[in-house]
Write an enzyme that holds these catalytic residues in place. Structure first.
Site, PDB file in Angstrom:
ATOM      1  N   THR A   7       0.819  -1.047   0.007  1.00 32.19           N
ATOM      2  CA  THR A   7      -0.158  -0.124   0.004  1.00 32.19           C
ATOM      3  C   THR A   7       0.811   1.217  -0.067  1.00 32.19           C
ATOM      4  O   THR A   7       2.055   1.385   0.567  1.00 32.19           O
ATOM      5  CB  THR A   7      -0.938   0.203   1.163  1.00 32.19           C
ATOM      6  OG1 THR A   7      -1.721   1.178   1.195  1.00 32.19           O
ATOM      7  CG2 THR A   7      -0.276  -0.024   2.640  1.00 32.19           C
ATOM      8  N   ASN A   9      -0.765   3.985   1.105  1.00 31.73           N
ATOM      9  CA  ASN A   9      -1.422   4.534   2.181  1.00 31.73           C
ATOM     10  C   ASN A   9      -1.003   4.576   3.421  1.00 31.73           C
ATOM     11  O   ASN A   9      -1.136   3.421   4.015  1.00 31.73           O
ATOM     12  CB  ASN A   9      -3.108   4.397   1.973  1.00 31.73           C
ATOM     13  CG  ASN A   9      -3.840   5.054   2.947  1.00 31.73           C
ATOM     14  OD1 ASN A   9      -3.588   5.492   3.914  1.00 31.73           O
ATOM     15  ND2 ASN A   9      -5.167   5.346   2.216  1.00 31.73           N
ATOM     16  N   LYS A  10      -0.378   5.512   3.963  1.00 28.60           N
ATOM     17  CA  LYS A  10       0.322   5.602   5.404  1.00 28.60           C
ATOM     18  C   LYS A  10      -0.568   5.307   6.508  1.00 28.60           C
ATOM     19  O   LYS A  10      -0.350   4.505   7.453  1.00 28.60           O
ATOM     20  CB  LYS A  10       1.151   6.707   5.564  1.00 28.60           C
ATOM     21  CG  LYS A  10       2.291   6.984   4.774  1.00 28.60           C
ATOM     22  CD  LYS A  10       3.286   7.789   5.337  1.00 28.60           C
ATOM     23  CE  LYS A  10       4.720   7.997   4.558  1.00 28.60           C
ATOM     24  NZ  LYS A  10       5.011   7.202   3.154  1.00 28.60           N
ATOM     25  N   ASP A  69      -7.784  -3.338  -0.423  1.00 31.56           N
ATOM     26  CA  ASP A  69      -8.510  -2.416  -1.303  1.00 31.56           C
ATOM     27  C   ASP A  69      -9.760  -2.344  -0.204  1.00 31.56           C
ATOM     28  O   ASP A  69     -10.523  -3.195  -0.040  1.00 31.56           O
ATOM     29  CB  ASP A  69      -9.014  -2.958  -2.533  1.00 31.56           C
ATOM     30  CG  ASP A  69      -9.203  -1.832  -3.243  1.00 31.56           C
ATOM     31  OD1 ASP A  69      -8.181  -0.881  -3.543  1.00 31.56           O
ATOM     32  OD2 ASP A  69     -10.166  -1.622  -3.998  1.00 31.56           O
ATOM     33  N   HIS A 180     -13.813  -3.035   9.565  1.00 30.20           N
ATOM     34  CA  HIS A 180     -13.772  -3.993   8.604  1.00 30.20           C
ATOM     35  C   HIS A 180     -12.250  -4.551   8.332  1.00 30.20           C
ATOM     36  O   HIS A 180     -12.128  -5.681   7.960  1.00 30.20           O
ATOM     37  CB  HIS A 180     -14.258  -3.030   7.283  1.00 30.20           C
ATOM     38  CG  HIS A 180     -13.490  -1.803   7.020  1.00 30.20           C
ATOM     39  ND1 HIS A 180     -13.547  -0.822   8.265  1.00 30.20           N
ATOM     40  CD2 HIS A 180     -12.751  -1.248   6.284  1.00 30.20           C
ATOM     41  CE1 HIS A 180     -12.835   0.315   8.134  1.00 30.20           C
ATOM     42  NE2 HIS A 180     -12.499   0.037   6.840  1.00 30.20           N
ATOM     43  N   ARG A 181     -11.219  -3.540   8.583  1.00 25.44           N
ATOM     44  CA  ARG A 181      -9.981  -4.096   8.317  1.00 25.44           C
ATOM     45  C   ARG A 181      -9.698  -5.125   9.261  1.00 25.44           C
ATOM     46  O   ARG A 181      -8.697  -5.854   8.943  1.00 25.44           O
ATOM     47  CB  ARG A 181      -9.051  -2.874   8.329  1.00 25.44           C
ATOM     48  CG  ARG A 181      -7.818  -2.986   8.018  1.00 25.44           C
ATOM     49  CD  ARG A 181      -7.077  -1.790   7.686  1.00 25.44           C
ATOM     50  NE  ARG A 181      -7.503  -1.123   6.222  1.00 25.44           N
ATOM     51  CZ  ARG A 181      -8.219  -0.316   6.420  1.00 25.44           C
ATOM     52  NH1 ARG A 181      -8.402   0.314   7.397  1.00 25.44           N
ATOM     53  NH2 ARG A 181      -8.642   0.126   5.199  1.00 25.44           N
TER      54      ARG A 181
HETATM   55  P1  ITT Z   1      -3.516   1.854  -1.933  1.00 32.12           P
HETATM   56  O1  ITT Z   1      -4.129   1.423  -2.948  1.00 32.12           O
HETATM   57  O2  ITT Z   1      -1.956   2.416  -1.809  1.00 32.12           O
HETATM   58  O3  ITT Z   1      -3.663   0.699  -0.657  1.00 32.12           O
HETATM   59  P2  ITT Z   1      -5.679   3.994  -1.403  1.00 32.12           P
HETATM   60  O4  ITT Z   1      -5.837   5.100  -0.396  1.00 32.12           O
HETATM   61  O5  ITT Z   1      -5.529   4.240  -2.954  1.00 32.12           O
HETATM   62  O6  ITT Z   1      -4.116   3.156  -0.891  1.00 32.12           O
HETATM   63  P3  ITT Z   1      -7.836   2.172  -1.530  1.00 32.12           P
HETATM   64  O7  ITT Z   1      -7.948   2.300  -3.196  1.00 32.12           O
HETATM   65  O8  ITT Z   1      -8.307   0.944  -1.129  1.00 32.12           O
HETATM   66  O9  ITT Z   1      -6.483   2.732  -1.028  1.00 32.12           O
HETATM   67  O10 ITT Z   1      -9.063   3.481  -1.223  1.00 32.12           O
HETATM   68  C1  ITT Z   1      -9.490   3.372   0.233  1.00 32.12           C
HETATM   69  C2  ITT Z   1     -10.196   4.710   0.281  1.00 32.12           C
HETATM   70  O11 ITT Z   1     -11.286   4.055   1.269  1.00 32.12           O
HETATM   71  C3  ITT Z   1      -9.106   5.406   1.418  1.00 32.12           C
HETATM   72  O12 ITT Z   1      -8.343   6.460   0.684  1.00 32.12           O
HETATM   73  C4  ITT Z   1     -10.179   6.071   2.164  1.00 32.12           C
HETATM   74  O13 ITT Z   1     -10.565   7.223   1.797  1.00 32.12           O
HETATM   75  C5  ITT Z   1     -11.417   5.014   2.459  1.00 32.12           C
HETATM   76  N1  ITT Z   1     -11.111   3.990   3.596  1.00 32.12           N
HETATM   77  C6  ITT Z   1     -10.990   2.815   3.469  1.00 32.12           C
HETATM   78  N2  ITT Z   1     -10.655   2.413   4.762  1.00 32.12           N
HETATM   79  C7  ITT Z   1     -10.938   3.475   5.723  1.00 32.12           C
HETATM   80  C8  ITT Z   1     -11.131   3.306   7.168  1.00 32.12           C
HETATM   81  O14 ITT Z   1     -10.681   2.486   7.657  1.00 32.12           O
HETATM   82  N3  ITT Z   1     -11.518   4.518   7.757  1.00 32.12           N
HETATM   83  C9  ITT Z   1     -11.816   5.531   6.667  1.00 32.12           C
HETATM   84  N4  ITT Z   1     -11.771   5.593   5.456  1.00 32.12           N
HETATM   85  C10 ITT Z   1     -11.191   4.651   5.005  1.00 32.12           C
END
Ligand code: ITT
Length: 200
Positions: A7, A9-10, A69, A180-181
């Site tokens: 990922t 996303n930090k 995702d 969910h995670r």
């Molecule tokens: P990677 O693909 O690099 O992992 P990303 O941010 O693009 O990073 P996603 O495509 O899975 O990841 O998008 C997930 C988005 O959904 C994320 O940017 C948040 O806006 C939202 N999201 C996911 N899990 C969340 C959570 O636990 N709490 C709040 N928002 C969440």
């Protein structure tokens, strides 16, 4: 064995690292490697994108990898933003602009029309081969305004069932108990452990 969390996303990475505690792997993120190509997230579902990320990264690095995702599915919006959660408000989207767009689309809607679920799909792959996929859901409601500073993404507008506060108003550990995670990773951990046992 080494495990790469695929990922960029930090915020997700922080949660995944905490939730992976207890399994016997050394966890790395993409920051530890140079030149990993960007994965184009053009799948129609969270599953498609999670598998694509895990397979491509594990193939490129020739390593064991997990990818997440995830997204928020609002009932009134026919499950949007869903797979488009990260870029819901268009080019240059930020967490803030995404939340603003969501609140605007639900403006005036009573609580009964504000049902939503977070969904997380974790894909596990080894050297380009998919090993397994796990899913977790956490349902609740979209609040009437943004509240709280913890967490990330849609956390300030999401009130999980059984709570009066948003995910951004509760502690990271309380979120990790029900998110969910955490549900997806609990299942993914047994996929990972089974895979590791093949090498013992
Ligand atoms: P990677 O693909 O690099 O992992 P990303 O941010 O693009 O990073 P996603 O495509 O899975 O990841 O998008 C997930 C988005 O959904 C994320 O940017 C948040 O806006 C939202 N999201 C996911 N899990 C969340 C959570 O636990 N709490 C709040 N928002 C969440």
């Amino acid at each position: 064995m080494d495990l790469v969390v695929a990922t960029r996303n930090k915020d997700k990475l922080r949660e995944i690292k905490t939730l992976l505690k207890g399994i016997r792997v050394r966890v790395f993120s993409l920051d530890s490697f140079k030149g990993v190509p960007e994965v184009i997230e053009d799948g129609k579902t969270l599953e498609d994108n999670a598998i694509k990320k895990a397979v491509q990264v594990s193939k490129f690095l020739k390593k064991f990898a997990v990818a997440d995702d995830s997204g928020l599915e609002a009932e009134y919006l026919n499950s949007d933003p869903g797979v488009y959660s990260a870029r819901f408000s268009g080019k240059g989207a930020t967490y803030k602009t995404n939340n603003e767009k969501l609140l605007e689309l639900l403006k005036g809607m009573p609580l009964s029309k504000r049902k939503a679920c977070f969904r997380c799909v974790i894909a596990v792959a080894d050297k380009g081969k998919i090993i397994g996929v796990a899913e977790g859901r956490c349902c609740g409601k979209i609040g009437f305004e943004s509240k709280g500073d913890n967490g990330f993404g849609y956390d300030p507008v999401f009130i999980p069932n059984g709570f009066k506060k948003t995910f951004a108003q509760i502690s990271a550990s309380r979120k990790n108990n029900i998110s969910h995670r955490s549900i997806a990773l609990k299942k993914a951990k047994s996929i990972i452990s089974n895979h590791l046992s093949l090498f013992r």
